[in-house]
Design a protein around this motif. Structure first.
Motif, PDB file in Angstrom:
ATOM      1  N   THR A 176       0.833  -1.202   0.000  1.00  0.00           N
ATOM      2  CA  THR A 176       0.000   0.000   0.000  1.00  0.00           C
ATOM      3  C   THR A 176       0.870   1.255   0.000  1.00  0.00           C
ATOM      4  O   THR A 176       0.581   2.231  -0.702  1.00  0.00           O
ATOM      5  CB  THR A 176      -0.924   0.004   1.230  1.00  0.00           C
ATOM      6  N   PHE A 177       1.935   1.231   0.788  1.00  0.00           N
ATOM      7  CA  PHE A 177       2.840   2.380   0.854  1.00  0.00           C
ATOM      8  C   PHE A 177       3.488   2.634  -0.506  1.00  0.00           C
ATOM      9  O   PHE A 177       3.568   3.782  -0.966  1.00  0.00           O
ATOM     10  CB  PHE A 177       3.922   2.125   1.909  1.00  0.00           C
ATOM     11  N   LYS A 178       3.929   1.594  -1.182  1.00  0.00           N
ATOM     12  CA  LYS A 178       4.582   1.760  -2.476  1.00  0.00           C
ATOM     13  C   LYS A 178       3.611   2.300  -3.519  1.00  0.00           C
ATOM     14  O   LYS A 178       3.978   3.129  -4.367  1.00  0.00           O
ATOM     15  CB  LYS A 178       5.174   0.438  -2.947  1.00  0.00           C
ATOM     16  N   LYS A 179       2.360   1.859  -3.457  1.00  0.00           N
ATOM     17  CA  LYS A 179       1.359   2.348  -4.395  1.00  0.00           C
ATOM     18  C   LYS A 179       1.097   3.834  -4.178  1.00  0.00           C
ATOM     19  O   LYS A 179       0.902   4.599  -5.130  1.00  0.00           O
ATOM     20  CB  LYS A 179       0.055   1.560  -4.215  1.00  0.00           C
ATOM     21  N   TYR A 180       1.126   4.280  -2.934  1.00  0.00           N
ATOM     22  CA  TYR A 180       0.822   5.673  -2.574  1.00  0.00           C
ATOM     23  C   TYR A 180       2.020   6.587  -2.796  1.00  0.00           C
ATOM     24  O   TYR A 180       1.889   7.695  -3.314  1.00  0.00           O
ATOM     25  CB  TYR A 180       0.388   5.707  -1.102  1.00  0.00           C
ATOM     26  N   MET A 181       3.224   6.128  -2.390  1.00  0.00           N
ATOM     27  CA  MET A 181       4.423   6.962  -2.432  1.00  0.00           C
ATOM     28  C   MET A 181       5.342   6.673  -3.631  1.00  0.00           C
ATOM     29  O   MET A 181       6.334   7.365  -3.833  1.00  0.00           O
ATOM     30  CB  MET A 181       5.239   6.783  -1.140  1.00  0.00           C
ATOM     31  N   GLU A 182       5.033   5.600  -4.365  1.00  0.00           N
ATOM     32  CA  GLU A 182       5.828   5.183  -5.527  1.00  0.00           C
ATOM     33  C   GLU A 182       7.214   4.669  -5.140  1.00  0.00           C
ATOM     34  O   GLU A 182       8.084   4.500  -5.987  1.00  0.00           O
ATOM     35  CB  GLU A 182       5.953   6.334  -6.549  1.00  0.00           C
ATOM     36  N   LEU A 183       7.412   4.452  -3.861  1.00  0.00           N
ATOM     37  CA  LEU A 183       8.632   3.841  -3.336  1.00  0.00           C
ATOM     38  C   LEU A 183       8.238   2.900  -2.209  1.00  0.00           C
ATOM     39  O   LEU A 183       7.241   3.142  -1.516  1.00  0.00           O
ATOM     40  CB  LEU A 183       9.600   4.900  -2.792  1.00  0.00           C
ATOM     41  N   SER A 184       9.023   1.840  -2.004  1.00  0.00           N
ATOM     42  CA  SER A 184       8.772   0.975  -0.852  1.00  0.00           C
ATOM     43  C   SER A 184       9.139   1.732   0.415  1.00  0.00           C
ATOM     44  O   SER A 184       9.857   2.745   0.356  1.00  0.00           O
ATOM     45  CB  SER A 184       9.611  -0.303  -0.960  1.00  0.00           C
ATOM     46  N   PRO A 185       8.684   1.293   1.579  1.00  0.00           N
ATOM     47  CA  PRO A 185       9.052   1.992   2.823  1.00  0.00           C
ATOM     48  C   PRO A 185      10.563   2.133   3.003  1.00  0.00           C
ATOM     49  O   PRO A 185      11.049   3.216   3.378  1.00  0.00           O
ATOM     50  CB  PRO A 185       8.435   1.107   3.907  1.00  0.00           C
ATOM     51  N   LYS A 186      11.324   1.095   2.717  1.00  0.00           N
ATOM     52  CA  LYS A 186      12.777   1.170   2.865  1.00  0.00           C
ATOM     53  C   LYS A 186      13.388   2.133   1.851  1.00  0.00           C
ATOM     54  O   LYS A 186      14.290   2.910   2.179  1.00  0.00           O
ATOM     55  CB  LYS A 186      13.395  -0.227   2.705  1.00  0.00           C
ATOM     56  N   GLN A 187      12.893   2.091   0.616  1.00  0.00           N
ATOM     57  CA  GLN A 187      13.401   3.005  -0.410  1.00  0.00           C
ATOM     58  C   GLN A 187      13.085   4.455  -0.055  1.00  0.00           C
ATOM     59  O   GLN A 187      13.906   5.349  -0.245  1.00  0.00           O
ATOM     60  CB  GLN A 187      12.785   2.649  -1.768  1.00  0.00           C
ATOM     61  N   TYR A 188      11.901   4.683   0.483  1.00  0.00           N
ATOM     62  CA  TYR A 188      11.481   6.029   0.862  1.00  0.00           C
ATOM     63  C   TYR A 188      12.374   6.574   1.972  1.00  0.00           C
ATOM     64  O   TYR A 188      12.858   7.708   1.902  1.00  0.00           O
ATOM     65  CB  TYR A 188      10.021   6.005   1.316  1.00  0.00           C
ATOM     66  N   ALA A 189      12.606   5.758   2.996  1.00  0.00           N
ATOM     67  CA  ALA A 189      13.463   6.180   4.102  1.00  0.00           C
ATOM     68  C   ALA A 189      14.875   6.456   3.632  1.00  0.00           C
ATOM     69  O   ALA A 189      15.496   7.450   4.009  1.00  0.00           O
ATOM     70  CB  ALA A 189      13.452   5.108   5.191  1.00  0.00           C
TER      71      ALA A 189
END
Length: 281
Positions: A263-276
């Motif tokens: 869900t996070f990747k769909k919303y932010m276009e990055l996985s949680p780890k990639q986003y951090a």
């Protein structure tokens, strides 16, 4: 050049300042409500993973669930009035006719947090801000100081909400959604719990159909979509601050780590780890 700490701590119930310091470009969320009058050109606001130009003389309006960051063009100035306040400070001042949180919560628009002002409105709002700063700078132990400050804040919010209604062409009939505001305050305080249409309807003694209608009308999205958005914005903020992915997942109310990551990747276009990792860099 150093930026302001995006993890600001707010020890006061209400604070207003004229600032000229660099912006906080990293996405962040405040536990307070924020009103910002931007007085510079070349300012950009990053909301929901998109970048928007902020015209000079615009007001930015953020509640305690809005993930946002500010950036400016290279070598550009960044002058703005910034007002922070705890919502509980003025909650009791709202009435059926005058809902002071309207511009923070009634948002069936594409960019509800951006409120461009004309020259006359900007001048009027600056005058109110300067008057409020003058009161704030008085002796805090003087008789009536706290009430005067509270009254000034209420006057600021009335002014902003009038501009908000005028800009969006809102009528009293359109925004007659009083139970909606209590629902949002409840959701914001219980994000880590399971929140469904049925549970919220029981909490506020409303039929499920009426609860669903209120959300669509006032938030521009379903209850489920709103809850997920709030959780993911909170998750993004926690990841930037260095919290582990599994801790974030539990903190914002997701029961399954795989579902949270998808869900996070769909919303932010990055996985949680990639986003951090991206924001750490």
């Amino acid at each position: 050049m150093q930026t302001e700490d995006y993890r600001q701590k707010f020890d006061r119930l209400f604070d207003i300042q004229l600032k000229k310091t660099p912006p906080a470009p990293l996405p962040h969320i405040h536990d307070v409500y924020e009103i910002m009058l931007v007085l510079s050109q070349g300012v950009f606001c990053n909301v929901n993973n998109r970048r928007y130009t902020v015209p000079c003389g615009s007001v930015l309006i953020f509640n305690n669930m809005d993930l946002h960051g500010i950036s400016v063009e290279k070598d550009a100035s960044y002058i703005r009035y910034v007002t922070y306040f705890q919502p509980g400070l003025v909650a009791h001042l709202s009435t059926i006719q005058t809902q002071l949180f309207e511009c923070f919560l009634y948002r069936p628009f594409d960019t509800p947090w951006l409120l461009p002002l004309n020259k006359e409105q900007c001048s009027q709002f600056r005058m109110l801000l300067d008057q409020t700063i003058s009161v704030q700078q008085g002796a805090s132990d003087a008789y009536g100081y706290d009430l005067l400050l509270q009254m000034r804040l209420a006057e600021l919010l009335i002014c902003v909400n009038r501009f908000y209604r005028e800009y969006h062409g809102l009528t009293e009939e359109q925004i007659s959604v009083k139970p909606f505001y209590e629902m949002l305050h409840y959701i914001h305080r219980h994000l880590e719990e399971e929140i469904t249409l049925e549970s919220l309807s029981k909490q506020f003694y409303l039929p499920k159909r009426e609860t669903s209608r209120l959300f669509r009308k006032a938030a521009g999205m379903s209850l489920g979509e709103y809850v997920v958005k709030c959780r993911l914005d909170r998750a993004a903020n926690a990841l930037i601050q260095g919290m582990r992915v599994d801790e974030v997942c539990a903190k914002v109310g997701f029961r399954n780590l795989s579902h949270f990551s998808r869900t996070f990747k769909k919303y932010m276009e990055l996985s949680p780890k990639q986003y951090a990792r991206a924001h750490k860099q």
